[in-house]
Scaffold this motif. Structure first.
Motif, PDB file in Angstrom:
ATOM      1  N   GLY B 139       0.820  -1.224   0.000  1.00 18.34           N
ATOM      2  CA  GLY B 139       0.000   0.000   0.000  1.00 18.34           C
ATOM      3  C   GLY B 139       0.847   1.264   0.000  1.00 18.34           C
ATOM      4  N   LEU B 160       0.933   0.057  -6.245  1.00 17.22           N
ATOM      5  CA  LEU B 160      -0.371  -0.339  -6.780  1.00 17.22           C
ATOM      6  C   LEU B 160      -1.138   0.838  -7.374  1.00 17.22           C
ATOM      7  CD1 LEU B 160      -1.439  -2.648  -3.802  1.00 17.22           C
ATOM      8  CD2 LEU B 160      -0.466  -3.367  -5.979  1.00 17.22           C
ATOM      9  N   THR B 161      -0.562   2.025  -7.302  1.00 15.52           N
ATOM     10  CA  THR B 161      -1.269   3.233  -7.720  1.00 15.52           C
ATOM     11  C   THR B 161      -0.838   3.725  -9.082  1.00 15.52           C
ATOM     12  OG1 THR B 161      -1.314   3.824  -5.396  1.00 15.52           O
ATOM     13  CG2 THR B 161      -1.930   5.548  -6.897  1.00 15.52           C
ATOM     14  N   MET B 245      -6.429  -6.604  -4.709  1.00 14.25           N
ATOM     15  CA  MET B 245      -5.249  -5.741  -4.689  1.00 14.25           C
ATOM     16  C   MET B 245      -5.469  -4.400  -5.384  1.00 14.25           C
ATOM     17  SD  MET B 245      -1.985  -8.243  -5.157  1.00 14.25           S
ATOM     18  CE  MET B 245      -0.793  -6.932  -4.997  1.00 14.25           C
ATOM     19  N   THR B 246      -6.121  -4.419  -6.544  1.00 16.05           N
ATOM     20  CA  THR B 246      -6.204  -3.167  -7.322  1.00 16.05           C
ATOM     21  C   THR B 246      -7.604  -2.856  -7.849  1.00 16.05           C
ATOM     22  OG1 THR B 246      -5.747  -4.310  -9.389  1.00 16.05           O
ATOM     23  CG2 THR B 246      -3.839  -3.457  -8.198  1.00 16.05           C
ATOM     24  N   GLN B 247      -8.520  -3.770  -7.710  1.00 15.62           N
ATOM     25  CA  GLN B 247      -9.857  -3.640  -8.324  1.00 15.62           C
ATOM     26  C   GLN B 247      -9.743  -3.376  -9.827  1.00 15.62           C
ATOM     27  OE1 GLN B 247     -12.679  -1.084  -6.275  1.00 15.62           O
ATOM     28  NE2 GLN B 247     -11.786  -1.521  -4.294  1.00 15.62           N
ATOM     29  N   PRO B 250      -4.957   1.054 -11.497  1.00 15.99           N
ATOM     30  CA  PRO B 250      -5.643   2.317 -11.745  1.00 15.99           C
ATOM     31  C   PRO B 250      -6.185   2.396 -13.181  1.00 15.99           C
ATOM     32  CG  PRO B 250      -3.267   2.629 -11.723  1.00 15.99           C
ATOM     33  CD  PRO B 250      -3.508   1.217 -11.326  1.00 15.99           C
ATOM     34  N   GLY B 251      -7.371   2.928 -13.314  1.00 18.69           N
ATOM     35  CA  GLY B 251      -8.038   2.932 -14.629  1.00 18.69           C
ATOM     36  C   GLY B 251      -8.311   1.497 -15.049  1.00 18.69           C
ATOM     37  N   TYR B 252      -7.787   1.151 -16.232  1.00 15.40           N
ATOM     38  CA  TYR B 252      -7.955  -0.232 -16.703  1.00 15.40           C
ATOM     39  C   TYR B 252      -6.634  -1.005 -16.610  1.00 15.40           C
ATOM     40  CZ  TYR B 252     -12.063   1.837 -18.986  1.00 15.40           C
ATOM     41  OH  TYR B 252     -13.228   2.490 -19.255  1.00 15.40           O
ATOM     42  N   SER B 253      -5.631  -0.442 -15.915  1.00 17.08           N
ATOM     43  CA  SER B 253      -4.264  -0.974 -15.977  1.00 17.08           C
ATOM     44  C   SER B 253      -4.148  -2.453 -15.633  1.00 17.08           C
ATOM     45  CB  SER B 253      -3.348  -0.196 -15.039  1.00 17.08           C
ATOM     46  OG  SER B 253      -3.421   1.142 -15.309  1.00 17.08           O
ATOM     47  N   LYS B 255      -6.997  -4.519 -15.202  1.00 15.93           N
ATOM     48  CA  LYS B 255      -8.318  -5.163 -15.358  1.00 15.93           C
ATOM     49  C   LYS B 255      -8.217  -6.308 -16.366  1.00 15.93           C
ATOM     50  CE  LYS B 255     -13.111  -3.817 -15.496  1.00 15.93           C
ATOM     51  NZ  LYS B 255     -14.082  -2.789 -15.832  1.00 15.93           N
TER      52      LYS B 255
END
Lengths: 413, 303
Positions: B139, B160-161, B245-247, B250-253, B255
C-alpha cells in the motif's frame, strides 16, 4: 342423562378436531443479512422478545459479505429460494423493486407507517405504484469527519469555522493544517464510490440525471467542474492518489492520521469511536459549494413476492420497525434512525450524529430521487472508471462525463 | 454340463465387473462434471445469443452480442491485459517452479522438507487472503514496504497506484503465491526420471549442465507442458487476487477479462453480453492451450 353424555362426547370430539389447528405450527424464517459492523448480532438480540412471545417462530440467518450480497440475492431469486426477510440498502431496492412484496396488505393502516418515517427514507422504499415495499431501519448520510487535533495544532477552531465555511475557505485552511509538522500529510480522503463522490458533486451544484430522471446527464457544467476540481486536488496532493487510483481504504487512512478530513458515511462514527485513541475527531457540516448537501441513504428490511413465509415475515418486520425495537437497534449499532419519532439515546457522539442529521436536512429532494434510479447502480463501476481515467489525465473531465452519459443511455434502452 | 453353466455365469459376472463396475465408479464424477460443467457451458453458449438479465424476459438477438463485442474498447483492453498478464505469469511460473524443483528434488539435502513446505505454504492460502496481505505490504500510505523506505529516508513507491508498477506488482504476488504448487508438479516429474540415465551420462563424462539439457529437460517436457497449460488456464481466469489488490485499476491498468465479465454480468445485469465475453474467453484459452501442445507437446518415453 344419556343425551347429555352423548352431547359431551360430541363436544369433546369437535373440540379435539380443532385443537391441532389452534396450536401454531413452527415457522422458520430465512433471514439474509450483511454486516457493516455488528448489525446481524444486534438484530437477533433486538428481536429476542418477539421470538419469546412467538415461540413457533424460528430464525435461520445467513450472513453474507457485502461484496457478494446483491449477487447472492439474485441467485436466490432466480433459484426460487427467496429469503423471507432480507436486509437491503437503498441502492439495492431499485434492483429488486419488482420482486419486493408491498407491506400494505399485512398491516392495519399504511398511513401509520408513512407518518412514522423520514420522507427521504420512505422515498427509497416505494415502488413505481407508490407502494411501500420495505421498512426503513437505519438512515445513513454522507458527511465530513475531521481530525480536530490536527486543526487545533494549526490554530484553527474547526467546530467554529465549519459552521459557515466554503470549499475555497476549506482549501486555504487545509493547506495550513497539513503544513504543520507532525500533522496529516493529506487534506481529504473520499471513499472510492460514486455515492460518496456525489456528495461533492451535489455540493458543487452538479447533477447526475436530467430533471425528469429519464436520462443520465453528467455532461452539465457543474458536474464537469466537480471532476475538474477533484483532479486538481489530486494533482496538488491535497487528496492522496492511493484511494481512487490504488484502492486504499480512506477510513484506515483517517484513523492512521494520514488525512485530515474524510468524506464518508455516518456508519463510520461506530468504527471511529471504537478505534481512534490518538487524536480527537468530530463530524462537521461539509463546506458549502453551491449548496450544502449530504447524500441520504439507508438500510431496510424487506420480504419478497416469492418468499415462502411472507405473512410471518411481515409481522416480524412490522414489530422490528416500531420505535422501541428500532431505537434499541440503532443505538446498539450506532446508526441514525429512519423514524421521525425516534427515541434513540446514544451513549456518546450525540453531536456527531446531529451534524450528520443537519447535513441530511439541508439535502435537496432530487438527490434521493436521482439515487433511486437503478441505472446509477448499474453504471456505478463505469462512473468510477471514467473519473479515474480523468484523474490520470487519460481523458478530460468532459470526456469522462460524456462517456458516462453514453453508457447510461445504453443501459436505459 | 453343470460346470459349463457355472463357467458361463462367472464369465458374465466377469463382464459385469469389467464393464459396469468402472462405469459405476466414474458415474458420480461424470454426473457432477455433466451437471456443473457441461450443462452450464451450453447454457452460457445459449445465453450468449440472447438479451438476458436476471429480472426481465430474455430474447434471442442472434450474433448482436458478439458484434457489439468487436467494438467494445474496454473489452479489448482487458483481453490485451489478460494476454500480457498470462504470458509473463506463465513464463515466470514455469521457470521459477522448475528452478525450485531442481534445487529441492534431492531428498538427501539437509532441511529439504522445510524448504519444500515453505515454498508450498503460500499456495495453500486463498487468493483473497494473499491479496489482502500484499495490499497491506505494498500500500502507498499504509504499506509496510513504503513505511520501511520512508524510515530509511527514501520516497515511497506507488506499487499499486501507478500504471507502470501496478501490473508488475500483481504479477509478482501471483508468482509468489503459485510457484509452490507448480514446484510440486515439477518435483513429481523430476523424481520420475530414472537415476541410471544420470549415472550413464556421468560415466560418459557429461557435466551437470549437459545432464540438464540432454536428460532432465527433454524428459521433463510433458511435465512442463502440464504446468504451462494449468498455469495458462489459471491466469486467464485470475479474479480474486486482482479484485482485492487493485480492483483492476488504476483505470484499466490491471483489469482482466474475468473482472470485466463479472462487472457486466452482476453489476450491469447484462448476462447475455457477459456470456458472449465468456465464450470468447473460452476460445482464447483453447487456442493458447493448443498452441502450447504444438510447441512443447511431443511425448518422451523413458524406455
Amino acid at each position: 342423562m344419556k343425551k347429555s353424555v352423548l352431547s359431551m362426547i360430541v363436544l369433546v370430539l369437535v373440540l379435539g378436531m380443532f385443537v391441532p389447528t389452534m396450536a401454531q405450527e413452527d415457522v422458520t424464517l430465512s433471514v439474509l443479512w450483511f454486516n457493516d459492523a455488528n448489525e446481524s448480532e444486534v438484530f437477533l438480540d433486538t428481536i429476542q422478545p418477539y421470538l419469546d412471545e412467538n415461540p413457533n417462530i424460528k430464525i435461520d440467518m445467513q450472513v453474507v459479505a457485502f461484496s457478494d450480497y446483491e449477487k447472492k440475492i439474485k441467485m436466490l431469486l432466480s433459484g426460487d429460494s427467496a429469503p423471507d426477510i432480507a436486509r437491503v440498502t437503498n441502492n439495492q431496492i431499485p434492483v429488486f423493486l419488482s420482486e419486493l412484496e408491498p407491506i400494505a396488505p399485512y398491516i392495519e393502516d399504511i398511513k401509520d407507517v408513512e407518518s412514522a418515517f423520514m420522507a427521504a427514507s420512505l422515498a427509497f422504499a416505494k415502488n413505481e405504484n407508490d407502494e411501500i415495499i420495505a421498512y426503513p431501519t437505519e438512515a445513513t448520510a454522507n458527511g465530513m469527519i475531521v481530525n480536530k487535533t490536527a486543526f487545533e495544532k494549526a490554530g484553527v477552531d474547526v467546530a467554529e469555522v465549519s459552521k459557515t465555511w466554503t470549499w475555497t475557505e476549506w482549501e486555504e485552511i487545509i493547506k495550513k493544517v497539513i503544513a504543520v509538522e507532525g500533522n496529516p500529510t493529506y487534506g481529504l480522503a473520499l471513499d472510492f464510490t460514486p455515492h460518496r463522490f456525489s456528495t461533492l458533486l451535489f455540493e458543487f451544484g452538479g447533477r447526475m440525471m436530467n430533471d425528469d430522471y429519464t436520462a443520465v446527464n453528467f455532461s452539465n457544467e457543474k458536474t464537469v467542474e466537480t471532476i475538474t476540481w477533484f483532479k486538481r486536488m489530486h494533482d496538488e496532493k491535497l487528496i492522496p492518489e492511493s484511494v481512487w487510483l490504488g484502492s486504499e481504504n480512506p477510513a484506515e487512512l483517517f484513523q492512521a492520521g494520514v488525512v485530515a478530513c474524510h468524506i464518508g458515511g455516518s456508519w463510520n462514527i461506530n468504527v471511529y469511536a471504537k478505534n481512534i485513541k490518538d487524536f480527537e475527531w468530530m463530524v462537521v457540516v461539509p463546506p458549502k459549494g453551491e449548496i450544502v448537501s449530504s447524500v441520504p441513504g439507508g438500510k431496510f428490511v424487506a420480504s419478497f413476492k416469492s418468499s415462502k413465509n411472507k405473512e410471518e415475515a411481515q409481522k416480524l418486520m412490522a414489530w422490528f420497525s416500531e420505535d422501541g425495537p428500532n431505537a434499541k437497534y440503532c443505538c446498539d449499532t450506532f446508526n441514525l434512525s429512519s423514524r421521525i419519532d425516534s427515541s434513540v439515546e446514544y451513549p456518546s457522539n450525540t453531536s456527531d450524529f446531529a451534524a450528520f442529521s443537519e447535513a441530511l436536512k439541508a439535502t435537496p429532494v432530487y438527490v434521493a430521487n436521482e439515487w433511486k434510479n437503478p441505472v446509477l447502480s448499474q453504471i456505478s463501476p463505469i462512473i468510477k472508471e471514467q473519473i479515474v481515467l480523468a484523474l490520470m489525465g487519460d481523458i478530460t473531465p468532459a470526456d469522462a462525463a460524456a462517456e458516462i452519459d453514453k453508457k447510461g443511455a445504453e443501459m436505459m434502452k | 454340463m453343470k460346470s459349463i453353466r457355472l463357467e458361463s455365469r462367472s464369465a458374465s459376472r466377469g463382464n459385469f465387473h469389467q464393464l459396469l463396475a468402472p462405469l459405476l465408479f466414474i458415474a458420480p464424477a461424470f454426473f457432477i462434471f455433466f451437471w456443473f460443467i457441461i450443462v452450464p457451458a451450453f447454457q452460457g453458449l445459449r445465453m450468449s445469443f440472447m438479451d438476458y438479465s436476471f429480472f426481465s424476459e430474455s430474447t434471442f438477438v442472434g450474433i448482436q452480442n458478439f458484434s457489439r463485442l468487436m467494438s467494445d474498447k474496454v473489452f479489448w483492453i482487458t483481453v490485451k491485459n489478460t494476454i500480457y498478464y498470462s504470458f509473463i505469469t506463465v513464463a515466470l511460473l514455469t521457470i521459477f517452479s522448475l528452478i525450485a524443483g531442481l534445487l529441492l528434488h534431492d531428498n538427501t539435502l539437509k532441511g529439504v522438507k522445510v524448504f519444500r513446505a515453505s515454498m508450498y505454504i503460500p499456495s495453500l492460502l486463498s487468493m483473497i487472503t494473499v491479496g489482502i496481505a500484499w495490499r497491506f505490504i505494498l500500500g502507498d500510505q499504509m504499506g509496510i514496504v513504503n513505511y520501511l523506505l520512508r524510515t530509511f529516508g527514501h520516497d515511497g513507491m506507488q506499487w499499486l497506484t501507478s500504471r507502470s508498477t501496478a501490473m508488475s506488482s500483481v504479477i509478482f504476488v501471483s508468482i509468489w503465491a503459485q510457484t509452490g504448487y507448480y514446484m510440486v508438479i515439477m518435483l513429481s516429474g523430476l523424481q520420475a526420471i530414472p537415476h541410471e540415465l544420470y549415472e550413464a551420462a556421468e560415466i560418459d563424462g557429461a557435466n551437470s549442465l549437459n545432464a540438464f539439457w540432454h536428460i532432465t529437460l527433454p524428459l521433463l517436457k510433458s511435465t512442463v507442458l502440464a504446468v504451462m497449460v494449468l498455469a495458462t488456464i489459471a491466469s486467464f481466469k485470475a479474479y480474486e487476487l486482482i479484485s482485492v489488490m487493485t480492483q483492476g485499476g488504476p483505470g484499466y491498468s490491471t483489469k482482466l477479462i474475468v473482472q470485466q465479465i463479472y462487472q457486466v454480468a452482476f453489476t450491469e445485469d447484462r448476462l447475455g453480453y457477459a456470456s458472449s465475453m465468456s465464450v470468447v474467453l473460452m476460445i482464447i484459452i483453447g487456442l493458447f492451450t493448443l498452441l502450447q501442445f504444438r510447441i512443447v507437446g511431443s511425448e518422451y518415453d523413458y524406455e
